[in-house]
Design an enzyme around this catalytic site. Structure first.
Site, PDB file in Angstrom:
ATOM      1  N   GLU A 120       0.852  -1.045   0.190  1.00 40.30           N
ATOM      2  CA  GLU A 120      -0.022   0.117  -0.049  1.00 40.30           C
ATOM      3  C   GLU A 120       0.790   1.313  -0.032  1.00 40.30           C
ATOM      4  O   GLU A 120       1.219   1.785   0.848  1.00 40.30           O
ATOM      5  CB  GLU A 120      -0.893  -0.061   1.199  1.00 40.30           C
ATOM      6  CG  GLU A 120      -1.847  -1.126   1.295  1.00 40.30           C
ATOM      7  CD  GLU A 120      -2.890  -1.041   2.430  1.00 40.30           C
ATOM      8  OE1 GLU A 120      -3.875  -0.468   2.428  1.00 40.30           O
ATOM      9  OE2 GLU A 120      -2.613  -1.502   3.436  1.00 40.30           O
ATOM     10  N   TYR A 124       4.074   4.492   3.188  1.00 41.87           N
ATOM     11  CA  TYR A 124       5.274   4.843   3.366  1.00 41.87           C
ATOM     12  C   TYR A 124       5.839   6.390   3.347  1.00 41.87           C
ATOM     13  O   TYR A 124       6.744   6.577   3.534  1.00 41.87           O
ATOM     14  CB  TYR A 124       6.123   3.776   2.683  1.00 41.87           C
ATOM     15  CG  TYR A 124       5.743   2.494   3.209  1.00 41.87           C
ATOM     16  CD1 TYR A 124       6.546   1.908   4.569  1.00 41.87           C
ATOM     17  CD2 TYR A 124       4.938   1.462   2.672  1.00 41.87           C
ATOM     18  CE1 TYR A 124       6.048   0.726   5.144  1.00 41.87           C
ATOM     19  CE2 TYR A 124       4.749   0.236   3.161  1.00 41.87           C
ATOM     20  CZ  TYR A 124       5.244  -0.193   4.316  1.00 41.87           C
ATOM     21  OH  TYR A 124       5.057  -1.313   4.947  1.00 41.87           O
ATOM     22  N   PHE A 417      11.170  -8.538  -2.883  1.00 44.54           N
ATOM     23  CA  PHE A 417      11.824  -9.323  -1.660  1.00 44.54           C
ATOM     24  C   PHE A 417      11.115  -8.918  -0.492  1.00 44.54           C
ATOM     25  O   PHE A 417      11.343  -9.038   0.909  1.00 44.54           O
ATOM     26  CB  PHE A 417      13.235  -8.483  -1.297  1.00 44.54           C
ATOM     27  CG  PHE A 417      13.109  -6.791  -1.120  1.00 44.54           C
ATOM     28  CD1 PHE A 417      13.031  -6.273  -0.130  1.00 44.54           C
ATOM     29  CD2 PHE A 417      13.661  -6.662  -2.531  1.00 44.54           C
ATOM     30  CE1 PHE A 417      13.076  -4.820  -0.336  1.00 44.54           C
ATOM     31  CE2 PHE A 417      13.483  -5.003  -2.465  1.00 44.54           C
ATOM     32  CZ  PHE A 417      13.136  -4.303  -1.326  1.00 44.54           C
TER      33      PHE A 417
END
Length: 417
Positions: A120, A124, A417
């Site tokens: 989402e 961040y 990752f």
């Protein structure tokens, strides 16, 4: 609520990872082989979480990578991963506390960059992460599209394609990947063990397609043959009343020169019983776009990919090179990592750079989030200025920075990752 934010111990991995899986709506790794692969690459000393009593209610981790930056340098970076907060514990500051702890840790580890892929993206930005790369996906109608292969006038030996069993694919695949890492910003230099995670292929993840297949491209014969490219893909069969219309689902395709790359694409586009080639992650400047006979029937889409955080701003900006000479002073806002706030003078060119604190008047004003988006050369300072996110304080500074920051090769993250 009494909570405890602490480092993960190896004996706690199953319950910690189970908390992550639940936060993402179920099993992230339904196959035991895939789950064990994640366990094998977990760096416990870089993995944290929050416990409420004897229960994990939040998770976050970091992998150790090297990130290629413009100019070809590989910079140590923390690959932020496995971030979750239980639905029962939202809006209590838990995520902020983990992001605070994690960025402090990354700084103490001496890594100037943190990286993540965002489930989402809205989450961040407030922690200083900016979208630094994009990725291209395509659904190519190969019943109507062909691929051209450029003439090979280098005098090199002919390209030969061969199937390789997946168990034998690790060495040729990794040898090509390792040679490509320094050629494109955004690519990751992986720690040992990561190469094997790229070839895990349990039936549970195939979504109706075949087992993963590997074709390698070689030049030369016998012991002197050199691996110069590879493709990892699956076939998803489908038939209707008119006949076969299967899909080639590309996992990875890579090559060391244009002729080999075009040869791989022509092979993938001509596989029997298929009429579509599907690929979900390529660079936005990928050359396949110029090899197809009809680009409109490639159905190209672009989306955000890698998010970048400048943890040590000066070290990060000094680690890359710049396409044109640059000498600008940034006024940087970074409330979450206040050691980055203030004025920084960046001077550099295609040979190297320095970035130091200064008391000189600012030329450009921006937040660390925008600087992160500019960092790998995909997003121009001028584009951000047109959005009102970069302010020009000295006439000409915006054009100077825009010419300097651009990368001639689009940055690209090759895998998650």
């Amino acid at each position: 609520m009494t909570t405890d934010l602490r480092v993960l111990e190896a004996s706690e991995w199953d319950s910690w990872f189970g908390t992550l899986e639940r936060a993402f709506g179920g099993a992230l790794s339904s196959a035991a082989e895939q789950r064990e692969a994640w366990r094998s690459v977990t760096e416990y000393e870089r993995s944290i979480g929050v416990r409420d009593g004897d229960e994990w209610v939040a998770t976050a981790g970091a992998f150790t990578f090297g990130l290629t930056v413009p100019g070809g340098n590989v910079v140590s970076a923390a690959g932020v991963t496995m971030v979750s907060v239980a639905a029962t514990h939202r809006r209590r500051g838990i995520l902020t506390s983990m992001m605070r702890r994690q960025l402090d840790d990354v700084r103490s580890w001496g890594q100037p960059l943190a990286l993540l892929t965002a489930s989402e993206p809205a989450i961040y930005g407030r922690f200083g992460y900016g979208a630094g790369t994009r990725q291209l996906s395509a659904e190519i109608d190969t019943s109507r599209v062909s691929f051209r292969v450029p003439a090979d006038d280098t005098g090199a030996q002919a390209v030969r394609l061969r199937f390789v069993e997946l168990a034998d694919a690790l060495e040729p695949v990794e040898s090509v990947y390792a040679r490509l890492v320094a050629t494109r910003p955004g690519m990751l230099e992986r720690r040992p063990g990561w190469d094997r995670t790229m070839l895990i292929d349990p039936p549970e993840i195939r979504e109706g397609a075949s087992a993963l297949q590997c074709v390698v491209a070689r030049r030369g014969e016998g012991d002197g043959a050199e691996t110069v490219g590879y493709a990892l893909y699956r076939i998803k069969p489908e038939w209707d009343a008119a006949g076969p219309k299967g899909t080639v689902v590309i996992d990875q395709v890579a090559a060391l020169d244009p002729v080999v790359y075009a040869t791989m694409w022509r092979f993938l586009g001509e596989i029997d019983l298929t009429s579509t080639v599907s690929v979900s992650n390529l660079p936005v400047d990928d050359p396949f776009q110029f090899l197809v006979s009809d680009v409109r029937r490639a159905n190209i889409r672009v989306r955000d990919s890698l998010y970048v955080r400048l943890v040590e701003l000066g070290a990060a900006l000094a680690a890359r090179t710049y396409q044109a000479p640059v000498d600008v002073v940034f006024e940087v806002d970074d409330a979450f990592c206040p050691w980055n706030e203030g004025r920084w003078r960046l001077t550099g060119d295609e040979k190297g750079a320095s970035c130091e604190r200064t008391a000189d008047a600012a030329d450009l004003s921006l937040s660390v989030r925008e600087l992160a988006s500019m960092y790998l050369g995909d997003i121009s300072p001028a584009a951000l200025a047109r959005a009102g996110l970069v302010r020009e304080l000295r006439p000409g500074a915006l054009a100077e920075a825009s010419a300097a920051f651009v990368s001639p090769v689009a940055p690209w993250l090759p895998h998650g990752f």
